[in-house]
Design a protein around this motif. Structure first.
Motif, short mmCIF file in Angstrom:
data_model
loop_
_atom_site.label_atom_id
_atom_site.label_comp_id
_atom_site.label_asym_id
_atom_site.label_seq_id
_atom_site.Cartn_x
_atom_site.Cartn_y
_atom_site.Cartn_z
N SER A 38 55.56 75.15 -19.31
CA SER A 38 56.33 75.65 -20.45
C SER A 38 55.40 76.06 -21.60
O SER A 38 55.80 76.79 -22.50
N GLN A 39 54.14 75.58 -21.55
CA GLN A 39 53.18 75.90 -22.61
C GLN A 39 52.26 77.07 -22.25
O GLN A 39 51.71 77.72 -23.13
N ALA A 40 52.08 77.29 -20.95
CA ALA A 40 51.17 78.35 -20.49
C ALA A 40 51.60 78.84 -19.11
O ALA A 40 52.11 78.07 -18.30
N VAL A 41 51.37 80.12 -18.87
CA VAL A 41 51.62 80.70 -17.55
C VAL A 41 50.42 80.34 -16.67
O VAL A 41 49.27 80.56 -17.07
N PHE A 42 50.68 79.80 -15.50
CA PHE A 42 49.63 79.51 -14.54
C PHE A 42 49.64 80.59 -13.48
O PHE A 42 50.70 80.93 -12.95
N MET A 43 48.46 81.13 -13.17
CA MET A 43 48.31 82.16 -12.15
C MET A 43 47.09 81.83 -11.31
O MET A 43 46.03 81.47 -11.84
N GLY A 44 47.23 82.00 -10.00
CA GLY A 44 46.10 81.88 -9.10
C GLY A 44 45.67 83.26 -8.65
O GLY A 44 46.51 84.15 -8.49
N VAL A 45 44.36 83.45 -8.47
CA VAL A 45 43.84 84.72 -7.99
C VAL A 45 42.98 84.43 -6.76
O VAL A 45 41.99 83.71 -6.85
N VAL A 46 43.38 84.98 -5.63
CA VAL A 46 42.67 84.77 -4.38
C VAL A 46 41.39 85.61 -4.40
O VAL A 46 41.43 86.82 -4.58
N PHE A 47 40.27 84.94 -4.18
CA PHE A 47 38.94 85.55 -4.29
C PHE A 47 38.27 85.62 -2.92
O PHE A 47 38.13 84.59 -2.25
N GLU A 48 37.87 86.82 -2.51
CA GLU A 48 37.10 87.00 -1.27
C GLU A 48 37.71 86.26 -0.09
O GLU A 48 37.04 85.50 0.60
N ASP A 49 38.99 86.48 0.14
CA ASP A 49 39.71 85.79 1.20
C ASP A 49 40.77 86.73 1.76
O ASP A 49 41.03 87.79 1.20
N THR A 50 41.38 86.32 2.86
CA THR A 50 42.45 87.13 3.45
C THR A 50 43.80 86.58 3.02
O THR A 50 43.93 85.40 2.68
N GLU A 51 44.80 87.45 3.05
CA GLU A 51 46.16 87.01 2.72
C GLU A 51 46.61 85.91 3.67
O GLU A 51 47.22 84.93 3.25
N GLU A 52 46.32 86.08 4.95
CA GLU A 52 46.73 85.09 5.96
C GLU A 52 46.13 83.72 5.66
O GLU A 52 46.84 82.70 5.67
N ASN A 53 44.84 83.67 5.39
CA ASN A 53 44.20 82.37 5.08
C ASN A 53 44.74 81.78 3.78
O ASN A 53 44.94 80.57 3.69
N ALA A 54 44.96 82.62 2.78
CA ALA A 54 45.48 82.14 1.50
C ALA A 54 46.89 81.58 1.67
O ALA A 54 47.20 80.50 1.15
#
Length: 186
Positions: free
Chosen positions: A93-109
């Motif tokens: 509620s205080q901050a938006v959390f976002m993950g960014v997949v780095f040097e990886d495949t969609e399947e593995n992520a």
């Protein structure tokens, strides 16, 4: 006559080595200068891993953001992920959390997130363009962006709950006034 030169050369090399070691004491060997602190976050448009609409930084302005770069192959990311999950639940509620997949495949992520949990949005940085814009050197790295879109700082390596809570709390406070040194650098 040449015998005295060897001890002199040895003493000079030893003195130079001691000087280098002395200069390094008190410094964090993992600390890397961060040139983006206090600057506008580089804009991005990334595909959402859940197949939804693209996510744009411009659409997130007005709310503080915790932006975490990670990868499924990253051992420290596995230790850090539960902390980020906790942070998103407790401080979402205080901050938006976002993950960014780095040097990886969609399947593995996706497999990683199925096993570890995914309570906050995850984005694919397919060609690492965003990572380059942000100066990512490795994962995990977490960036803290205030409601005005200014990068307040970053954390290199797995973040712990206390540091995460402190950094989110700092995001909700007014930005500190620039020091004279910071003003000269810009």
């Amino acid at each position: 006559m040449k015998r005295w030169r060897l001890p002199l050369v040895f003493a000079a090399v030893a003195a130079a080595l001691l000087f280098v070691l002395f200069k390094g004491f008190g410094r964090n060997p993992h600390e890397v200068p961060f040139m983006l602190k206090g600057t506008a976050a580089p804009p991005f448009v990334l595909k959402s891993l859940d197949g939804g609409e693209d996510v744009k930084l411009a659409d997130l302005k007005g709310r503080p953001m915790v932006l975490n770069f990670w990868a499924s192959w990253c051992g420290p990311c596995k230790y850090e992920h539960p902390v980020l999950e906790w942070g998103a639940r407790e401080m979402g509620s205080q901050a938006v959390f976002m993950g960014v997949v780095f040097e990886d495949t969609e399947e593995n992520a996706r497999d990683f997130l199925r096993r570890m949990g995914a309570s906050f949005p995850q984005l694919m940085d397919e060609r690492s363009r965003m990572a380059v814009d942000y100066g990512v050197a490795g994962v995990p790295e977490t960036y803290f962006i205030d409601a005005e879109g200014i990068i307040r700082g970053k954390h290199v390596g797995p973040i712990d709950p206390q540091t995460l809570a402190l950094r989110v709390r700092e995001l909700t406070q007014p930005a500190p006034a620039p020091t004279a040194e910071a003003a000269r650098q810009h």
